[in-house]
Design an enzyme around this catalytic site. Structure first.
Site, mmCIF file in Angstrom:
data_model
loop_
_atom_site.group_PDB
_atom_site.id
_atom_site.type_symbol
_atom_site.label_atom_id
_atom_site.label_comp_id
_atom_site.label_asym_id
_atom_site.label_seq_id
_atom_site.Cartn_x
_atom_site.Cartn_y
_atom_site.Cartn_z
ATOM 1 C CG ASN A 61 -0.628 -0.105 2.464
ATOM 2 O OD1 ASN A 61 0.935 -1.130 2.484
ATOM 3 N ND2 ASN A 61 -0.784 -0.088 3.849
ATOM 4 C CD GLU B 153 -1.928 4.663 4.249
ATOM 5 O OE1 GLU B 153 -1.691 5.269 5.385
ATOM 6 O OE2 GLU B 153 -2.538 3.719 5.306
ATOM 7 C CB CYS C 113 -5.028 -1.919 -1.780
ATOM 8 S SG CYS C 113 -7.008 -1.049 -1.260
ATOM 9 C CD GLU D 69 -4.596 -6.532 -1.041
ATOM 10 O OE1 GLU D 69 -4.580 -5.512 -0.918
ATOM 11 O OE2 GLU D 69 -5.530 -6.744 -0.428
ATOM 12 C CB CYS E 299 -10.593 -3.003 -0.232
ATOM 13 S SG CYS E 299 -10.359 -2.510 -1.798
ATOM 14 C CB CYS F 40 -8.636 -4.836 -4.231
ATOM 15 S SG CYS F 40 -7.275 -3.457 -3.808
HETATM 16 N N1 THU Z 1 -4.909 -1.806 2.659
HETATM 17 C C1 THU Z 1 -4.572 -2.645 1.269
HETATM 18 O O1 THU Z 1 -3.614 -2.343 0.768
HETATM 19 N N2 THU Z 1 -5.071 -3.645 0.936
HETATM 20 C C2 THU Z 1 -6.316 -4.158 1.631
HETATM 21 O O2 THU Z 1 -6.360 -5.235 1.705
HETATM 22 C C3 THU Z 1 -6.473 -3.620 3.161
HETATM 23 C C4 THU Z 1 -6.113 -1.758 2.599
HETATM 24 C C5 THU Z 1 -4.634 -0.609 2.949
HETATM 25 C C6 THU Z 1 -5.150 0.793 3.097
HETATM 26 C C7 THU Z 1 -4.419 1.704 4.013
HETATM 27 O O3 THU Z 1 -3.558 2.085 3.167
HETATM 28 C C8 THU Z 1 -4.489 0.711 4.686
HETATM 29 O O4 THU Z 1 -4.408 -0.554 4.322
HETATM 30 C C9 THU Z 1 -5.489 1.241 5.962
HETATM 31 O O5 THU Z 1 -6.878 0.842 5.025
#
Ligand code: THU
Length: 130
Positions: A46, A48, A57, A59, A90, A93
């Site tokens: 991920n 941000e 994300c 994935e 999520c 994804c």
């Molecule tokens: N996130 C992912 O990278 N993958 C997931 O399957 C769930 C959420 C990340 C997005 C964000 O940077 C952090 O997790 C919190 O939501």
């Protein structure tokens, strides 16, 4: 490649890439790795942003890296977090995964190396398609 071998390769790669996770806002670090039908491995974390909604994300980053390298046949994807619980993908994804393989195999791995295995058909049935 045998199933155990695929899991071990993907797990190792997800642990490696997790170190590159950029998550200063949530402090929730995610590593994803995938293997294509041709046996190539791609991974992502991920990333941000201070404007939270721009975050991406792990994935989707792994999938987009594969697709941008001409690899759309995504067979198996593994999601790793250093948490006691498992981290399912999520909804956004899941839709992106379904674009490339609605029967994708998915491993969720926790901090103990325990895993759960799903098919995307279980996690995301009746997905939207054009
Ligand atoms: N996130 C992912 O990278 N993958 C997931 O399957 C769930 C959420 C990340 C997005 C964000 O940077 C952090 O997790 C919190 O939501």
């Amino acid at each position: 490649m045998k199933k155990d071998e695929i899991f071990e390769k993907l797990f190792k790669e997800a642990k490696r890439i997790l170190r590159n996770s950029y998550a200063p806002y949530s402090n929730f670090h995610v590593g994803a790795s995938l293997i294509t039908g041709s046996g190539k491995i791609y991974s992502g974390t991920n990333v941000e942003n201070a404007s939270y909604g721009l975050s991406m994300c792990a994935e989707r980053i792994a999938i987009f890296k594969a697709v941008n390298n001409g690899e759309k046949d995504i067979d198996t994807l593994l999601i790793y977090t250093e948490t006691e619980t498992f981290t399912p993908p999520c909804g956004a994804c899941r839709q992106v995964m379904a674009e490339f393989n609605s029967e994708m195999k998915i491993y969720l791995v926790n901090m103990y190396g325990e895993y759960k295995e799903f098919s995307l058909t279980e996690l995301f049935p009746w997905n939207f398609k054009l």
